[in-house]
Design a protein around this motif. Structure first.
Motif, PDB file in Angstrom:
ATOM      1  N   LEU A  52      35.225  50.134  36.161  1.00 48.38           N
ATOM      2  CA  LEU A  52      35.796  48.789  36.035  1.00 48.38           C
ATOM      3  C   LEU A  52      34.854  47.826  35.319  1.00 48.38           C
ATOM      4  O   LEU A  52      35.249  46.693  35.022  1.00 48.38           O
ATOM      5  N   GLU A  53      33.643  48.245  35.059  1.00 50.02           N
ATOM      6  CA  GLU A  53      32.638  47.355  34.479  1.00 50.02           C
ATOM      7  C   GLU A  53      33.139  46.725  33.185  1.00 50.02           C
ATOM      8  O   GLU A  53      33.605  47.406  32.269  1.00 50.02           O
ATOM      9  N   GLY A  54      33.088  45.396  33.155  1.00 47.33           N
ATOM     10  CA  GLY A  54      33.481  44.662  31.960  1.00 47.33           C
ATOM     11  C   GLY A  54      34.974  44.561  31.739  1.00 47.33           C
ATOM     12  O   GLY A  54      35.421  43.971  30.751  1.00 47.33           O
ATOM     13  N   GLY A  55      35.758  45.113  32.639  1.00 46.93           N
ATOM     14  CA  GLY A  55      37.199  45.093  32.469  1.00 46.93           C
ATOM     15  C   GLY A  55      37.872  43.978  33.241  1.00 46.93           C
ATOM     16  O   GLY A  55      37.225  43.147  33.880  1.00 46.93           O
ATOM     17  N   HIS A  56      39.176  43.975  33.158  1.00 47.57           N
ATOM     18  CA  HIS A  56      39.981  43.014  33.903  1.00 47.57           C
ATOM     19  C   HIS A  56      40.803  43.768  34.927  1.00 47.57           C
ATOM     20  O   HIS A  56      41.391  44.817  34.627  1.00 47.57           O
ATOM     21  N   VAL A  57      40.842  43.237  36.135  1.00 48.16           N
ATOM     22  CA  VAL A  57      41.540  43.894  37.239  1.00 48.16           C
ATOM     23  C   VAL A  57      42.515  42.915  37.869  1.00 48.16           C
ATOM     24  O   VAL A  57      42.185  41.738  38.071  1.00 48.16           O
ATOM     25  N   CYS A  58      43.704  43.403  38.157  1.00 48.60           N
ATOM     26  CA  CYS A  58      44.663  42.638  38.949  1.00 48.60           C
ATOM     27  C   CYS A  58      44.840  43.389  40.267  1.00 48.60           C
ATOM     28  O   CYS A  58      45.261  44.548  40.269  1.00 48.60           O
ATOM     29  N   GLU A  59      44.486  42.731  41.356  1.00 47.28           N
ATOM     30  CA  GLU A  59      44.706  43.330  42.672  1.00 47.28           C
ATOM     31  C   GLU A  59      45.968  42.731  43.277  1.00 47.28           C
ATOM     32  O   GLU A  59      46.119  41.510  43.367  1.00 47.28           O
ATOM     33  N   VAL A  60      46.842  43.610  43.701  1.00 47.72           N
ATOM     34  CA  VAL A  60      48.130  43.198  44.265  1.00 47.72           C
ATOM     35  C   VAL A  60      48.023  43.138  45.780  1.00 47.72           C
ATOM     36  O   VAL A  60      47.644  44.121  46.416  1.00 47.72           O
ATOM     37  N   GLY A  61      48.331  41.989  46.347  1.00 48.28           N
ATOM     38  CA  GLY A  61      48.310  41.853  47.801  1.00 48.28           C
ATOM     39  C   GLY A  61      46.948  42.109  48.408  1.00 48.28           C
ATOM     40  O   GLY A  61      46.804  43.008  49.242  1.00 48.28           O
ATOM     41  N   PRO A  62      45.929  41.338  48.044  1.00 48.38           N
ATOM     42  CA  PRO A  62      44.576  41.595  48.571  1.00 48.38           C
ATOM     43  C   PRO A  62      44.421  41.324  50.057  1.00 48.38           C
ATOM     44  O   PRO A  62      43.475  41.811  50.673  1.00 48.38           O
ATOM     45  N   GLY A  63      45.345  40.545  50.648  1.00 48.45           N
ATOM     46  CA  GLY A  63      45.227  40.234  52.064  1.00 48.45           C
ATOM     47  C   GLY A  63      43.923  39.528  52.349  1.00 48.45           C
ATOM     48  O   GLY A  63      43.529  38.603  51.638  1.00 48.45           O
ATOM     49  N   PRO A  64      43.184  39.962  53.375  1.00 43.55           N
ATOM     50  CA  PRO A  64      41.919  39.288  53.699  1.00 43.55           C
ATOM     51  C   PRO A  64      40.782  39.636  52.746  1.00 43.55           C
ATOM     52  O   PRO A  64      39.706  39.048  52.835  1.00 43.55           O
ATOM     53  N   GLY A  65      40.978  40.614  51.855  1.00 41.22           N
ATOM     54  CA  GLY A  65      39.975  40.873  50.824  1.00 41.22           C
ATOM     55  C   GLY A  65      39.133  42.121  51.005  1.00 41.22           C
ATOM     56  O   GLY A  65      38.043  42.227  50.422  1.00 41.22           O
ATOM     57  N   SER A  66      39.623  43.103  51.753  1.00 38.35           N
ATOM     58  CA  SER A  66      38.839  44.326  51.977  1.00 38.35           C
ATOM     59  C   SER A  66      38.586  45.074  50.671  1.00 38.35           C
ATOM     60  O   SER A  66      37.432  45.374  50.319  1.00 38.35           O
ATOM     61  N   ILE A  67      39.660  45.391  49.948  1.00 44.01           N
ATOM     62  CA  ILE A  67      39.510  46.113  48.680  1.00 44.01           C
ATOM     63  C   ILE A  67      38.892  45.194  47.625  1.00 44.01           C
ATOM     64  O   ILE A  67      38.169  45.654  46.744  1.00 44.01           O
ATOM     65  N   THR A  68      39.141  43.904  47.747  1.00 47.48           N
ATOM     66  CA  THR A  68      38.589  42.930  46.800  1.00 47.48           C
ATOM     67  C   THR A  68      37.069  43.041  46.738  1.00 47.48           C
ATOM     68  O   THR A  68      36.464  43.004  45.662  1.00 47.48           O
ATOM     69  N   ARG A  69      36.440  43.184  47.884  1.00 42.77           N
ATOM     70  CA  ARG A  69      34.981  43.301  47.923  1.00 42.77           C
ATOM     71  C   ARG A  69      34.516  44.546  47.160  1.00 42.77           C
ATOM     72  O   ARG A  69      33.521  44.502  46.428  1.00 42.77           O
TER      73      ARG A  69
END
Length: 353
Positions: A52-69
Protein backbone atom coordinates in the motif's frame (compact mmCIF):
# COMPACT_ATOMS: atom_id res chain seq x y z
CA UNK A 1 11.58 8.48 9.32
CA UNK A 2 11.86 6.20 6.31
CA UNK A 3 8.31 4.87 6.08
CA UNK A 4 9.21 2.59 3.19
CA UNK A 5 11.49 0.56 5.45
CA UNK A 6 9.97 0.90 8.90
CA UNK A 7 6.33 1.65 8.20
CA UNK A 8 4.27 4.16 10.15
CA UNK A 9 4.45 3.90 13.90
CA UNK A 10 1.37 5.43 15.45
CA UNK A 11 1.68 7.29 18.77
CA UNK A 12 0.31 5.50 21.85
CA UNK A 13 -3.46 5.22 21.47
CA UNK A 14 -6.19 3.59 23.54
CA UNK A 15 -7.01 0.07 22.41
CA UNK A 16 -10.12 -0.45 20.31
CA UNK A 17 -11.72 -2.25 23.25
CA UNK A 18 -10.99 0.74 25.52
CA UNK A 19 -12.47 3.13 22.95
CA UNK A 20 -15.65 1.07 22.69
CA UNK A 21 -16.02 1.26 26.45
CA UNK A 22 -15.04 4.94 26.64
CA UNK A 23 -17.60 6.03 24.05
CA UNK A 24 -20.11 3.35 25.06
CA UNK A 25 -20.20 1.99 21.53
CA UNK A 26 -22.23 -1.13 21.00
CA UNK A 27 -22.76 -3.00 17.77
CA UNK A 28 -26.13 -2.24 16.20
CA UNK A 29 -27.98 -5.27 14.93
CA UNK A 30 -29.90 -3.22 12.36
CA UNK A 31 -26.57 -2.28 10.75
CA UNK A 32 -25.19 -5.85 10.99
CA UNK A 33 -22.21 -4.56 12.97
CA UNK A 34 -19.57 -6.88 14.41
CA UNK A 35 -16.34 -5.36 15.71
CA UNK A 36 -13.00 -6.95 14.87
CA UNK A 37 -10.64 -6.30 17.79
CA UNK A 38 -7.70 -8.62 17.06
CA UNK A 39 -4.91 -6.49 15.54
CA UNK A 40 -3.14 -9.56 14.15
CA UNK A 41 -6.21 -10.50 12.12
CA UNK A 42 -6.53 -6.89 10.93
CA UNK A 43 -2.89 -6.92 9.82
CA UNK A 44 -3.51 -10.18 7.97
CA UNK A 45 -6.49 -8.69 6.08
CA UNK A 46 -4.47 -5.66 5.03
CA UNK A 47 -1.57 -7.87 3.94
CA UNK A 48 -3.90 -9.59 1.45
CA UNK A 49 -4.42 -6.24 -0.29
CA UNK A 50 -0.72 -6.15 -1.23
CA UNK A 51 1.76 -3.25 -0.92
CA UNK A 52 0.00 0.00 0.00
CA UNK A 53 3.02 2.29 0.28
CA UNK A 54 2.43 5.53 -1.58
CA UNK A 55 -0.99 4.45 -2.76
CA UNK A 56 -4.53 5.52 -2.10
CA UNK A 57 -6.86 3.37 -0.03
CA UNK A 58 -10.59 3.54 0.53
CA UNK A 59 -11.73 1.65 3.60
CA UNK A 60 -15.40 0.77 3.64
CA UNK A 61 -17.13 0.82 7.01
CA UNK A 62 -14.08 1.31 9.27
CA UNK A 63 -16.22 1.33 12.42
CA UNK A 64 -14.03 2.12 15.44
CA UNK A 65 -10.88 1.86 13.30
CA UNK A 66 -9.37 -1.58 13.89
CA UNK A 67 -8.39 -2.24 10.27
CA UNK A 68 -7.72 1.48 9.81
CA UNK A 69 -4.75 1.26 12.16
CA UNK A 70 -3.31 -1.64 10.16
CA UNK A 71 -3.74 0.32 6.93
CA UNK A 72 -2.00 3.40 8.34
CA UNK A 73 0.98 1.30 9.40
CA UNK A 74 1.42 0.26 5.73
CA UNK A 75 2.22 3.88 4.70
CA UNK A 76 -0.31 4.74 1.98
CA UNK A 77 -0.16 8.30 0.70
CA UNK A 78 -3.84 8.90 1.38
CA UNK A 79 -6.63 7.10 3.17
CA UNK A 80 -10.35 7.64 2.64
CA UNK A 81 -12.75 6.32 5.28
CA UNK A 82 -16.43 5.95 4.38
CA UNK A 83 -18.52 5.31 7.48
CA UNK A 84 -22.29 5.44 7.77
CA UNK A 85 -22.53 5.42 11.57
CA UNK A 86 -21.73 8.86 13.08
CA UNK A 87 -21.03 7.30 16.49
CA UNK A 88 -17.57 6.32 15.24
CA UNK A 89 -16.53 9.84 14.28
CA UNK A 90 -14.56 10.54 17.51
CA UNK A 91 -12.49 7.33 17.27
CA UNK A 92 -11.77 7.88 13.58
CA UNK A 93 -10.88 11.54 14.11
CA UNK A 94 -8.33 10.36 16.68
CA UNK A 95 -6.65 8.28 13.98
CA UNK A 96 -7.00 11.15 11.54
CA UNK A 97 -4.95 13.37 13.88
CA UNK A 98 -2.38 10.67 14.62
CA UNK A 99 -1.73 9.76 10.98
CA UNK A 100 1.34 11.35 9.32
CA UNK A 101 -0.47 11.44 5.96
CA UNK A 102 -3.94 12.72 4.96
CA UNK A 103 -6.91 10.74 6.22
CA UNK A 104 -10.25 11.89 4.88
CA UNK A 105 -13.38 10.91 6.77
CA UNK A 106 -16.70 10.81 4.91
CA UNK A 107 -19.91 10.11 6.76
CA UNK A 108 -22.17 8.41 4.25
CA UNK A 109 -23.59 5.21 2.87
CA UNK A 110 -21.13 3.33 0.66
CA UNK A 111 -24.08 1.98 -1.35
CA UNK A 112 -24.61 5.50 -2.71
CA UNK A 113 -21.02 6.71 -2.72
CA UNK A 114 -19.36 7.43 -6.06
CA UNK A 115 -15.57 7.03 -5.99
CA UNK A 116 -15.02 8.49 -9.47
CA UNK A 117 -13.20 11.61 -8.24
CA UNK A 118 -11.90 10.75 -4.77
CA UNK A 119 -8.40 9.61 -5.75
CA UNK A 120 -5.61 11.62 -7.38
CA UNK A 121 -5.62 11.60 -11.18
CA UNK A 122 -1.97 10.58 -11.29
CA UNK A 123 -3.10 7.13 -10.12
CA UNK A 124 -5.14 6.56 -13.29
CA UNK A 125 -3.93 3.60 -15.34
CA UNK A 126 -5.16 2.28 -18.70
CA UNK A 127 -7.36 -0.77 -18.28
CA UNK A 128 -4.81 -2.80 -20.22
CA UNK A 129 -2.08 -1.82 -17.76
CA UNK A 130 -1.34 -3.34 -14.36
CA UNK A 131 -3.76 -2.38 -11.55
CA UNK A 132 -3.18 1.11 -10.11
CA UNK A 133 -1.95 1.67 -6.57
CA UNK A 134 -5.54 2.20 -5.44
CA UNK A 135 -7.20 -0.27 -3.09
CA UNK A 136 -10.64 -0.92 -1.62
CA UNK A 137 -10.60 -2.67 1.74
CA UNK A 138 -13.56 -3.43 3.95
CA UNK A 139 -14.88 -5.59 6.76
CA UNK A 140 -18.40 -5.44 5.37
CA UNK A 141 -21.59 -5.79 7.39
CA UNK A 142 -23.38 -8.96 6.31
CA UNK A 143 -26.50 -7.04 5.29
CA UNK A 144 -24.74 -4.96 2.61
CA UNK A 145 -21.89 -7.22 1.46
CA UNK A 146 -23.71 -8.96 -1.38
CA UNK A 147 -25.64 -6.02 -2.83
CA UNK A 148 -22.49 -3.91 -2.59
CA UNK A 149 -20.28 -6.33 -4.52
CA UNK A 150 -22.97 -6.69 -7.20
CA UNK A 151 -23.08 -2.91 -7.49
CA UNK A 152 -19.30 -2.78 -7.76
CA UNK A 153 -19.21 -5.57 -10.35
CA UNK A 154 -21.58 -3.45 -12.41
CA UNK A 155 -19.24 -0.46 -11.97
CA UNK A 156 -16.30 -2.64 -13.07
CA UNK A 157 -18.22 -3.64 -16.21
CA UNK A 158 -18.84 0.04 -16.98
CA UNK A 159 -15.40 1.18 -15.77
CA UNK A 160 -16.98 3.81 -13.56
CA UNK A 161 -16.62 4.88 -9.91
CA UNK A 162 -13.28 3.62 -8.54
CA UNK A 163 -12.68 1.68 -11.76
CA UNK A 164 -12.37 4.92 -13.66
CA UNK A 165 -8.77 4.71 -12.39
CA UNK A 166 -8.16 1.26 -13.87
CA UNK A 167 -8.40 -2.29 -12.56
CA UNK A 168 -8.67 -1.34 -8.88
CA UNK A 169 -8.34 -4.33 -6.55
CA UNK A 170 -10.63 -5.14 -3.62
CA UNK A 171 -10.04 -7.00 -0.37
CA UNK A 172 -13.36 -7.66 1.32
CA UNK A 173 -14.89 -9.78 4.03
CA UNK A 174 -18.11 -11.72 3.68
CA UNK A 175 -20.06 -14.20 5.71
CA UNK A 176 -18.05 -17.39 5.04
CA UNK A 177 -20.94 -19.01 3.19
CA UNK A 178 -21.19 -16.03 0.85
CA UNK A 179 -17.41 -15.91 0.37
CA UNK A 180 -17.54 -19.56 -0.71
CA UNK A 181 -20.25 -18.71 -3.24
CA UNK A 182 -18.13 -15.93 -4.72
CA UNK A 183 -15.30 -18.34 -5.57
CA UNK A 184 -17.36 -21.51 -6.09
CA UNK A 185 -16.40 -23.54 -9.21
CA UNK A 186 -18.76 -25.59 -11.36
CA UNK A 187 -20.27 -28.82 -10.02
CA UNK A 188 -20.28 -27.53 -6.46
CA UNK A 189 -23.23 -27.08 -4.16
CA UNK A 190 -22.54 -23.38 -3.60
CA UNK A 191 -22.31 -22.45 -7.30
CA UNK A 192 -24.86 -19.70 -7.94
CA UNK A 193 -25.53 -16.39 -9.66
CA UNK A 194 -23.09 -14.57 -7.41
CA UNK A 195 -20.33 -17.01 -8.43
CA UNK A 196 -20.88 -16.37 -12.13
CA UNK A 197 -21.19 -12.59 -11.91
CA UNK A 198 -18.06 -12.17 -9.78
CA UNK A 199 -15.94 -14.65 -11.71
CA UNK A 200 -16.95 -13.23 -15.09
CA UNK A 201 -15.55 -9.78 -14.34
CA UNK A 202 -12.90 -10.56 -11.73
CA UNK A 203 -10.22 -13.00 -10.74
CA UNK A 204 -11.39 -14.00 -7.26
CA UNK A 205 -9.44 -15.74 -4.54
CA UNK A 206 -10.60 -16.92 -1.12
CA UNK A 207 -7.62 -16.04 1.08
CA UNK A 208 -8.49 -17.16 4.60
CA UNK A 209 -11.27 -17.66 7.16
CA UNK A 210 -11.71 -15.54 10.27
CA UNK A 211 -13.41 -17.43 13.11
CA UNK A 212 -16.51 -15.72 14.40
CA UNK A 213 -15.07 -15.91 17.90
CA UNK A 214 -12.72 -12.96 17.26
CA UNK A 215 -15.62 -10.57 16.62
CA UNK A 216 -17.64 -8.63 19.16
CA UNK A 217 -20.44 -9.51 19.39
CA UNK A 218 -19.67 -13.02 18.18
CA UNK A 219 -21.67 -13.82 15.01
CA UNK A 220 -23.16 -17.26 14.47
CA UNK A 221 -20.94 -17.76 11.41
CA UNK A 222 -17.32 -17.44 10.38
CA UNK A 223 -16.07 -14.77 7.99
CA UNK A 224 -14.17 -15.23 4.72
CA UNK A 225 -11.66 -12.80 3.19
CA UNK A 226 -11.83 -12.58 -0.60
CA UNK A 227 -9.45 -10.75 -2.94
CA UNK A 228 -10.77 -9.39 -6.27
CA UNK A 229 -8.73 -8.29 -9.29
CA UNK A 230 -10.77 -7.09 -12.31
CA UNK A 231 -10.14 -9.02 -15.51
CA UNK A 232 -8.62 -7.38 -18.56
CA UNK A 233 -11.58 -8.72 -20.56
CA UNK A 234 -14.63 -10.44 -19.07
CA UNK A 235 -15.13 -14.05 -20.09
CA UNK A 236 -18.64 -13.14 -21.27
CA UNK A 237 -17.98 -9.83 -22.98
CA UNK A 238 -21.54 -8.54 -23.05
CA UNK A 239 -23.35 -5.75 -21.16
CA UNK A 240 -23.83 -6.44 -17.46
CA UNK A 241 -27.62 -6.24 -17.62
CA UNK A 242 -27.87 -8.88 -20.34
CA UNK A 243 -25.54 -11.26 -18.52
CA UNK A 244 -27.25 -10.65 -15.19
CA UNK A 245 -30.69 -11.32 -16.64
CA UNK A 246 -29.66 -14.58 -18.28
CA UNK A 247 -27.71 -15.80 -15.25
CA UNK A 248 -30.57 -14.92 -12.92
CA UNK A 249 -32.90 -17.02 -15.06
CA UNK A 250 -30.45 -19.93 -15.26
CA UNK A 251 -30.27 -20.20 -11.48
CA UNK A 252 -33.94 -19.64 -10.69
CA UNK A 253 -34.47 -23.41 -10.92
CA UNK A 254 -31.04 -24.57 -9.85
CA UNK A 255 -31.83 -28.29 -9.62
CA UNK A 256 -34.00 -28.43 -12.76
CA UNK A 257 -32.90 -28.93 -16.34
CA UNK A 258 -31.86 -25.60 -17.82
CA UNK A 259 -34.54 -25.87 -20.50
CA UNK A 260 -37.00 -24.89 -17.77
CA UNK A 261 -34.74 -22.13 -16.46
CA UNK A 262 -33.98 -20.63 -19.87
CA UNK A 263 -37.71 -20.69 -20.59
CA UNK A 264 -38.27 -18.02 -17.95
CA UNK A 265 -36.59 -15.53 -20.29
CA UNK A 266 -39.60 -15.73 -22.59
CA UNK A 267 -43.40 -15.32 -22.36
CA UNK A 268 -45.47 -18.48 -22.16
CA UNK A 269 -46.64 -18.38 -25.78
CA UNK A 270 -43.03 -18.37 -27.06
CA UNK A 271 -41.37 -20.21 -24.22
CA UNK A 272 -40.86 -23.69 -25.61
CA UNK A 273 -39.87 -22.52 -29.08
CA UNK A 274 -37.39 -19.86 -28.00
CA UNK A 275 -35.89 -21.80 -25.09
CA UNK A 276 -35.08 -24.67 -27.44
CA UNK A 277 -33.69 -22.26 -30.03
CA UNK A 278 -31.54 -20.55 -27.41
CA UNK A 279 -29.95 -23.78 -26.21
CA UNK A 280 -29.53 -25.17 -29.71
CA UNK A 281 -27.69 -22.04 -30.84
CA UNK A 282 -25.57 -22.20 -27.70
CA UNK A 283 -24.85 -25.89 -28.25
CA UNK A 284 -25.72 -26.64 -24.62
CA UNK A 285 -27.71 -29.79 -23.72
CA UNK A 286 -31.26 -29.13 -22.55
CA UNK A 287 -30.71 -31.61 -19.71
CA UNK A 288 -27.78 -29.75 -18.16
CA UNK A 289 -28.23 -27.96 -14.85
CA UNK A 290 -27.09 -24.43 -14.15
CA UNK A 291 -24.37 -25.31 -11.62
CA UNK A 292 -22.81 -27.66 -14.21
CA UNK A 293 -22.24 -24.91 -16.78
CA UNK A 294 -18.86 -23.30 -17.38
CA UNK A 295 -18.60 -19.57 -17.95
CA UNK A 296 -18.00 -20.06 -21.70
CA UNK A 297 -21.16 -22.20 -21.91
CA UNK A 298 -23.17 -19.58 -20.07
CA UNK A 299 -21.63 -17.03 -22.42
CA UNK A 300 -22.91 -18.94 -25.45
CA UNK A 301 -26.40 -18.89 -23.93
CA UNK A 302 -26.09 -15.13 -23.42
CA UNK A 303 -25.04 -14.62 -27.04
CA UNK A 304 -27.89 -16.85 -28.24
CA UNK A 305 -30.31 -14.76 -26.17
CA UNK A 306 -29.02 -11.54 -27.76
CA UNK A 307 -29.53 -13.17 -31.16
CA UNK A 308 -33.16 -13.85 -30.26
CA UNK A 309 -33.57 -10.24 -29.09
CA UNK A 310 -32.68 -9.07 -32.59
CA UNK A 311 -35.76 -10.93 -33.85
CA UNK A 312 -37.92 -10.08 -30.82
CA UNK A 313 -36.55 -6.78 -29.46
CA UNK A 314 -39.47 -6.21 -27.09
CA UNK A 315 -38.47 -9.30 -25.13
CA UNK A 316 -35.57 -7.37 -23.64
CA UNK A 317 -37.97 -5.83 -21.10
CA UNK A 318 -39.84 -9.06 -20.39
CA UNK A 319 -39.71 -10.19 -16.75
CA UNK A 320 -41.54 -13.40 -15.88
CA UNK A 321 -41.68 -12.37 -12.22
CA UNK A 322 -43.85 -9.32 -12.84
CA UNK A 323 -47.42 -8.82 -14.00
CA UNK A 324 -46.48 -7.47 -17.36
CA UNK A 325 -47.44 -8.50 -20.87
CA UNK A 326 -45.25 -8.33 -23.93
CA UNK A 327 -46.98 -7.74 -27.23
CA UNK A 328 -45.05 -8.71 -30.33
CA UNK A 329 -46.14 -7.86 -33.83
CA UNK A 330 -45.88 -11.44 -35.01
CA UNK A 331 -47.11 -12.94 -31.71
CA UNK A 332 -49.92 -10.65 -30.54
CA UNK A 333 -51.20 -12.95 -27.79
CA UNK A 334 -48.72 -13.44 -25.04
CA UNK A 335 -50.08 -15.25 -22.03
CA UNK A 336 -49.75 -13.62 -18.65
CA UNK A 337 -48.09 -15.43 -15.78
CA UNK A 338 -48.97 -14.92 -12.14
CA UNK A 339 -46.14 -13.29 -10.20
CA UNK A 340 -43.99 -15.27 -7.83
CA UNK A 341 -43.92 -14.43 -4.15
CA UNK A 342 -42.23 -11.23 -3.05
CA UNK A 343 -39.32 -13.27 -1.68
CA UNK A 344 -38.57 -14.41 -5.22
CA UNK A 345 -38.43 -10.94 -6.74
CA UNK A 346 -34.95 -9.94 -7.72
CA UNK A 347 -32.89 -8.83 -4.80
CA UNK A 348 -29.22 -8.98 -3.96
CA UNK A 349 -29.39 -10.88 -0.72
CA UNK A 350 -26.99 -13.76 -0.26
CA UNK A 351 -29.90 -16.21 -0.45
CA UNK A 352 -31.10 -14.86 -3.78
CA UNK A 353 -27.64 -14.83 -5.28
Amino acid sequence: MNFAKSGVRLPPLPSIGDLLRLYRLRALKRLSQNFLLDSRVCDKIVKVAGPLEGGHVCEVGPGPGSITRSIIRKSPAKLLLVEKDPRFTPTLEMLQEASPFPVQLVQGDIMNFDMADVFDKDHVRPWSDRPPNVHLIGNLPFSVATPLIIRWIYAISERTSAWKYGRVKMTLTFQAEVAERVVSPIMTRSRCRLSVMCQNWCHVEYRFTIPGSVFVPKPDVDVGVVHFVPRLVPIIDLPFKIVEKVVRSLFCYRQKYILKSVGTLFPVALREKLALRCLEEAEVPTTARSFQLTLPEIGRICYAYTSILRDYPKLETYNHRLRSDVTLEDDPLIEREPPESEDDLYDTSSRAL
